[in-house]
Design a protein around this motif. Structure first.
Motif, mmCIF file in Angstrom:
data_model
loop_
_atom_site.group_PDB
_atom_site.id
_atom_site.type_symbol
_atom_site.label_atom_id
_atom_site.label_comp_id
_atom_site.label_asym_id
_atom_site.label_seq_id
_atom_site.Cartn_x
_atom_site.Cartn_y
_atom_site.Cartn_z
ATOM 1 N N CYS A 94 5.974 9.515 9.073
ATOM 2 C CA CYS A 94 6.178 9.436 7.622
ATOM 3 C C CYS A 94 6.577 8.032 7.200
ATOM 4 O O CYS A 94 6.136 7.537 6.151
ATOM 5 C CB CYS A 94 7.243 10.445 7.182
ATOM 6 S SG CYS A 94 6.731 12.169 7.317
ATOM 7 N N ASN A 95 7.401 7.376 8.003
ATOM 8 C CA ASN A 95 7.823 6.008 7.694
ATOM 9 C C ASN A 95 6.631 5.063 7.669
ATOM 10 O O ASN A 95 6.440 4.291 6.716
ATOM 11 C CB ASN A 95 8.851 5.544 8.729
ATOM 12 C CG ASN A 95 9.490 4.214 8.359
ATOM 13 O OD1 ASN A 95 8.802 3.260 8.051
ATOM 14 N ND2 ASN A 95 10.814 4.168 8.417
ATOM 15 N N TRP A 98 4.183 5.901 4.757
ATOM 16 C CA TRP A 98 4.737 5.495 3.465
ATOM 17 C C TRP A 98 4.633 3.987 3.283
ATOM 18 O O TRP A 98 4.217 3.500 2.219
ATOM 19 C CB TRP A 98 6.194 5.945 3.345
ATOM 20 C CG TRP A 98 6.805 5.603 2.028
ATOM 21 C CD1 TRP A 98 6.767 6.341 0.886
ATOM 22 C CD2 TRP A 98 7.543 4.406 1.707
ATOM 23 N NE1 TRP A 98 7.436 5.693 -0.127
ATOM 24 C CE2 TRP A 98 7.923 4.502 0.346
ATOM 25 C CE3 TRP A 98 7.927 3.288 2.436
ATOM 26 C CZ2 TRP A 98 8.650 3.515 -0.290
ATOM 27 C CZ3 TRP A 98 8.652 2.290 1.800
ATOM 28 C CH2 TRP A 98 9.009 2.407 0.449
ATOM 29 N N ARG A 117 2.395 9.266 -1.886
ATOM 30 C CA ARG A 117 3.586 8.475 -1.561
ATOM 31 C C ARG A 117 4.838 9.349 -1.593
ATOM 32 O O ARG A 117 5.683 9.276 -0.691
ATOM 33 C CB ARG A 117 3.697 7.329 -2.570
ATOM 34 C CG ARG A 117 4.909 6.449 -2.413
ATOM 35 C CD ARG A 117 4.779 5.236 -3.314
ATOM 36 N NE ARG A 117 6.034 4.499 -3.409
ATOM 37 C CZ ARG A 117 6.167 3.335 -4.032
ATOM 38 N NH1 ARG A 117 5.098 2.773 -4.597
ATOM 39 N NH2 ARG A 117 7.327 2.729 -4.087
ATOM 40 N N PHE A 120 4.987 11.695 1.590
ATOM 41 C CA PHE A 120 5.480 11.103 2.836
ATOM 42 C C PHE A 120 6.973 10.777 2.753
ATOM 43 O O PHE A 120 7.695 10.914 3.737
ATOM 44 C CB PHE A 120 4.675 9.854 3.191
ATOM 45 C CG PHE A 120 3.332 10.165 3.775
ATOM 46 C CD1 PHE A 120 3.230 10.784 5.012
ATOM 47 C CD2 PHE A 120 2.165 9.865 3.086
ATOM 48 C CE1 PHE A 120 1.991 11.093 5.553
ATOM 49 C CE2 PHE A 120 0.924 10.164 3.615
ATOM 50 C CZ PHE A 120 0.833 10.779 4.853
ATOM 51 N N MET A 121 7.448 10.381 1.585
ATOM 52 C CA MET A 121 8.888 10.146 1.442
ATOM 53 C C MET A 121 9.653 11.455 1.571
ATOM 54 O O MET A 121 10.720 11.508 2.194
ATOM 55 C CB MET A 121 9.186 9.472 0.101
ATOM 56 C CG MET A 121 10.680 9.257 -0.163
ATOM 57 S SD MET A 121 11.523 8.287 1.122
ATOM 58 C CE MET A 121 10.940 6.624 0.752
ATOM 59 N N SER A 175 14.848 7.773 -1.407
ATOM 60 C CA SER A 175 13.896 8.792 -1.847
ATOM 61 C C SER A 175 13.979 8.994 -3.359
ATOM 62 O O SER A 175 12.944 9.159 -4.028
ATOM 63 C CB SER A 175 14.162 10.113 -1.116
ATOM 64 O OG SER A 175 15.484 10.578 -1.364
ATOM 65 N N ASP A 178 12.457 5.898 -4.960
ATOM 66 C CA ASP A 178 11.004 5.906 -4.885
ATOM 67 C C ASP A 178 10.399 6.924 -5.851
ATOM 68 O O ASP A 178 9.323 6.693 -6.402
ATOM 69 C CB ASP A 178 10.574 6.223 -3.449
ATOM 70 C CG ASP A 178 9.121 5.889 -3.199
ATOM 71 O OD1 ASP A 178 8.740 4.719 -3.396
ATOM 72 O OD2 ASP A 178 8.357 6.790 -2.814
#
Length: 301
Positions: A94-95, A98, A117, A120-121, A175, A178
């Motif tokens: 995921c990191n 993203w 986006r 994935f966060m 999170s 974002d």
């Protein structure tokens, strides 16, 4: 079923990929540098650029863990085998996804960009929180039944567990930051009100975690973020976001100091003149927190 060694090597390789992608983002190898790009974006929750210095201890402790977990004597550690390893590859995936989407995939005509986006966060913070609480319970259980010295416990904590406190605290706030960025929340009265509500909600979560887990690192990272959020919003006193950040940071800061004092006091009480620690028992730990008898020593910093 893969062997422990192959799984640990996979963890190490996955983290190396994360490190390469993140360093490329910070050095401008994948476009604008991360802090520069974040500061230039009109997201209301983006703190001042110095807040991003938190990535240094995060990656230092993650590197320590990535190396530590491949050492053979850690292969029988339950909290790594059952709490961290099953989700570590998800953290890394995921990191990386993203970061690549943020750096390379931002196409104005791509309507699903923001939702991918966010996806994935969400995967990153969910897997981190799950590892965080699973590891806490595993360490608490190991603590009540172990027969080895506390020196091994501290070694396992700093090299095997501390990175989760640094990383989860940061990603918990990131999170929300974002989400505001993807939804393009405008700097209007309604936008600032939403930002204040989100900050207060995150503070409530952090206060509960610091209080129940006595996690000094978790509280310190969030206090750092709140300070730099207040600095960035100090030019907007009428909108009061900086005041909310100051109150939030101060609350977490003082509770973190209390947790630190409790941990130090507990260590001093248990320490003997010969430099060794005696094993804890449920009855001895209970006075620290009657609701959760294993809380106090689980996050000693």
């Amino acid at each position: 079923m893969p062997s422990i060694l192959s799984t640990r090597i996979a963890n190490l390789l996955a983290y190396i990929l994360v490190l390469v992608v993140n360093l490329s983002g910070f050095t401008g190898g994948l476009g604008p540098k991360n802090p520069t790009d974040a500061i230039s974006h009109p997201s209301l929750l983006v703190p001042a650029r110095y807040a991003f210095a938190a990535w240094m201890p995060i990656h230092v402790f993650m590197t320590m863990f990535a190396i530590y977990q491949v050492i053979p004597f850690t292969y029988n550690l339950g909290f790594i085998n059952y709490s961290i390893t099953p989700l570590f590859l998800i953290h890394c995936l995921c990191n990386v996804c993203w970061c690549l989407i943020v750096r390379l995939g931002k196409l104005p005509q791509f309507e699903a960009y923001a939702w991918i986006r966010i996806f994935f966060m969400a995967g990153l913070i969910s897997s981190l929180l799950l590892s965080y609480f699973r590891t806490y319970n595993r360490i608490a259980m190991d603590l009540l039944h172990r027969s080895n010295s506390n020196k091994n416990f501290y070694l396992n904590f700093w090299f095997g567990r501390a990175w989760l406190s640094f990383y989860t605290s940061w990603v918990l706030y990131a999170s929300a930051m974002d989400l505001f960025t993807c939804l393009n929340v405008a700097p209007t009265y309604g936008g600032f009100f939403a930002a204040k509500v989100v900050v207060l909600f995150l503070v409530a979560i952090v206060l509960i975690i610091v209080r129940s887990h006595q996690d000094v690192i978790f509280g310190a990272v969030f206090t750092w973020i709140m300070y730099w959020l207040s600095v960035r919003n100090s030019q907007n006193p009428d909108l009061q976001l900086y005041r909310v950040a100051i109150v939030a940071g101060t609350s977490v800061f003082f509770l973190t100091l209390i947790a630190l004092a409790r941990n130090i006091s507990f260590s001093i009480q248990r320490y003997k003149g010969n430099g060794s620690f005696t094993p804890y028992t449920r009855e001895e730990i209970a006075p620290i927190n009657p609701q959760r008898p294993s809380d106090a020593p689980s996050y000693m910093a």
